[in-house]
Design a protein around this motif. Structure first.
Motif, PDB file in Angstrom:
ATOM      1  N   UNK A  44       0.800  -1.224   0.000  1.00 19.97           N
ATOM      2  CA  UNK A  44       0.000   0.000   0.000  1.00 19.97           C
ATOM      3  C   UNK A  44       0.833   1.275   0.000  1.00 19.97           C
ATOM      4  N   UNK A  45       2.159   1.100   0.189  1.00 19.05           N
ATOM      5  CA  UNK A  45       3.071   2.258   0.247  1.00 19.05           C
ATOM      6  C   UNK A  45       4.276   1.989  -0.646  1.00 19.05           C
ATOM      7  N   UNK A  46       4.023   1.730  -1.916  1.00 20.19           N
ATOM      8  CA  UNK A  46       5.127   1.386  -2.822  1.00 20.19           C
ATOM      9  C   UNK A  46       5.436   2.507  -3.802  1.00 20.19           C
ATOM     10  N   UNK A  47       4.878   3.689  -3.533  1.00 22.08           N
ATOM     11  CA  UNK A  47       5.076   4.802  -4.455  1.00 22.08           C
ATOM     12  C   UNK A  47       6.436   5.456  -4.233  1.00 22.08           C
ATOM     13  N   UNK A  48       7.104   5.768  -5.335  1.00 20.01           N
ATOM     14  CA  UNK A  48       8.346   6.547  -5.294  1.00 20.01           C
ATOM     15  C   UNK A  48       8.073   7.892  -5.951  1.00 20.01           C
ATOM     16  N   UNK A  49       8.491   8.941  -5.281  1.00 22.90           N
ATOM     17  CA  UNK A  49       8.307  10.279  -5.830  1.00 22.90           C
ATOM     18  C   UNK A  49       9.674  10.935  -5.963  1.00 22.90           C
ATOM     19  N   UNK A  50       9.858  11.725  -7.007  1.00 20.14           N
ATOM     20  CA  UNK A  50      11.155  12.393  -7.144  1.00 20.14           C
ATOM     21  C   UNK A  50      11.017  13.901  -7.006  1.00 20.14           C
ATOM     22  N   UNK A  51      12.104  14.504  -6.496  1.00 20.40           N
ATOM     23  CA  UNK A  51      12.114  15.936  -6.193  1.00 20.40           C
ATOM     24  C   UNK A  51      13.389  16.541  -6.752  1.00 20.40           C
ATOM     25  N   UNK A 345      10.961   6.660  -1.466  1.00 20.11           N
ATOM     26  CA  UNK A 345      10.133   5.451  -1.603  1.00 20.11           C
ATOM     27  C   UNK A 345       9.439   5.156  -0.266  1.00 20.11           C
ATOM     28  N   UNK A 346       8.242   4.586  -0.364  1.00 18.94           N
ATOM     29  CA  UNK A 346       7.501   4.204   0.830  1.00 18.94           C
ATOM     30  C   UNK A 346       6.286   5.080   1.049  1.00 18.94           C
ATOM     31  N   UNK A 347       5.928   5.857   0.012  1.00 17.21           N
ATOM     32  CA  UNK A 347       4.775   6.759   0.120  1.00 17.21           C
ATOM     33  C   UNK A 347       3.484   6.014  -0.208  1.00 17.21           C
ATOM     34  N   UNK A 348       2.365   6.456   0.374  1.00 17.35           N
ATOM     35  CA  UNK A 348       1.086   5.800   0.100  1.00 17.35           C
ATOM     36  C   UNK A 348       0.778   5.819  -1.407  1.00 17.35           C
ATOM     37  N   UNK A 349       0.287   4.705  -1.911  1.00 11.96           N
ATOM     38  CA  UNK A 349       0.001   4.604  -3.358  1.00 11.96           C
ATOM     39  C   UNK A 349      -1.003   5.635  -3.820  1.00 11.96           C
ATOM     40  N   UNK A 350      -1.882   6.090  -2.924  1.00 14.46           N
ATOM     41  CA  UNK A 350      -2.908   7.044  -3.335  1.00 14.46           C
ATOM     42  C   UNK A 350      -2.501   8.487  -3.066  1.00 14.46           C
ATOM     43  N   UNK A 351      -1.214   8.707  -2.685  1.00 12.95           N
ATOM     44  CA  UNK A 351      -0.782  10.083  -2.380  1.00 12.95           C
ATOM     45  C   UNK A 351      -0.458  10.843  -3.669  1.00 12.95           C
TER      46      UNK A 351
END
Length: 351
Positions: A44-51, A345-351
């Motif tokens: 449920x927390x497999x999202x990776x976001x880049x900055x 990595x580790x962000x909520x998939x729905x974020x």
């Protein structure tokens, strides 16, 4: 001569292709309750976001001790600091002053406002996020590639390309000791008790010195090839080393024996990080994924997909969030331009 891990390709690390598994690597039976629980969490927390952090590749990322800030150091000669707000990193400041690449940085172990950067410009700089100023510039003898802060906060150790390690008083900013080594020094670290100093070297060994005397205690033949990185777990039970043989070995701190190894990567292991509870170990290389293993069994817990080699990984000091940086290119306009991003990595998939 020591080479920064970020600059190491497979040829630089004495290896031209995928690694082989050591005969003493064992695989356990079914997954533990911890593994199943964390896998459920990451599903449920497999999202990776880049900055966007820099104008060139990012060599090093590190969290402040309270987990509120993430710092990054780059080939563009600057450091950046982000604030962690809910599920995103918000850029707070960019720190300029170095005349060459910022190869490694670290935070004060107990003061969340201070961090230190090591640069190829033959200086280290200590920064205060409250004033956003450089509070000290310390001249050193060579191009710096490794830096660590002692657990008691009193000393900063910096290693350069000529295999000299300088110990700097964190209050007076003066050199306390200097050691020239006859082998290639790769990464350096104190143990959690602050009474021993560890170096990984180009011959596959871990050298241990007493601290503060800096007398040789032991040399461990850890790997058959270049031993690149070393990390201690927050609990003080284990330390891990990564090598050009593509293996990560896990060592008992008290016994100084190897308890297991992790062999899912195929390329030289250039970066490691233990989770805050000491139960997970992230390791990365030129493989296009970051391996997350359960420390106690070696079982694969998760893999984080990447598009390019990974230079640096760092678990958050309180949460299952992993910061990392890769050799990404900004393909939208120019396939050779470096992206300069940090990832979470580790962000909520729905974020």
């Amino acid at each position: 001569m020591a080479v920064p891990a970020a600059a190491m390709g497979p040829s630089a690390l004495g290896q031209s292709g995928p690694g082989s598994m050591a005969p003493w690597c064992s695989v356990s039976s079914g997954p533990s309750r911890y593994v199943l629980g964390m896998q459920e969490l990451f599903r449920g927390h497999s999202k990776t976001r880049e900055f966007l952090a820099h104008s060139a590749k990012v060599h090093s990322v590190a969290w402040s001790c309270d987990g509120r800030r993430l710092a990054s150091g780059s080939f563009d000669k600057t450091a950046s600091v982000f604030l962690l707000e809910k599920d995103r990193l918000v850029k707070e400041n960019n720190y300029r002053g170095h005349g060459d690449s910022v190869d490694q940085l670290c935070w004060h172990p107990s003061n969340p406002d201070l961090f230190v950067t090591a640069s190829g410009d033959k200086t280290i700089r200590i920064w205060d996020v409250r004033t956003t100023k450089c509070i000290a510039t310390v001249n050193t003898k060579g191009e710096n590639i490794n830096i660590c802060w002692s657990p008691d906060g009193q000393t900063i150790a910096v290693g350069n390309k000529d295999d000299v390690v300088t110990f700097i008083d964190a209050k007076t900013h003066r050199s306390k000791a200097e050691e020239q080594f006859k082998f290639e020094v790769n990464e350096i670290s104190w143990n959690n008790d602050n009474n021993m100093f560890f170096l990984t070297n180009g011959n596959g060994c871990i050298n241990i010195l007493s601290y503060p005397e800096l007398k040789p205690v032991q040399s461990i033949n850890a790997h058959p090839s270049n031993c690149i990185c070393i990390k201690f777990d927050p609990m003080g039970k284990y330390f891990a080393t990564g090598s050009a043989d593509a293996l990560v070995s896990l060592w008992d701190v008290d016994e100084l024996v190897c308890v297991r190894c992790f062999s899912r990567l195929d390329w030289p292991v250039r970066t490691l990080s233990f989770s805050h509870d000491g139960k997970m170990l992230a390791s990365a290389s030129e493989d296009h994924f970051i391996d997350i293993a359960e420390v106690e069994t070696g079982d694969k817990l998760w893999e984080v997909q990447c598009e390019s080699p990974t230079f640096t990984v760092a678990w958050h000091p309180k949460r299952p969030l992993l910061a990392f940086a890769c050799d990404d290119k900004d393909g939208k306009y120019d396939s050779s331009r470096e992206a300069g991003t940090v990832k979470l990595f580790g962000l909520p998939n729905d974020s």
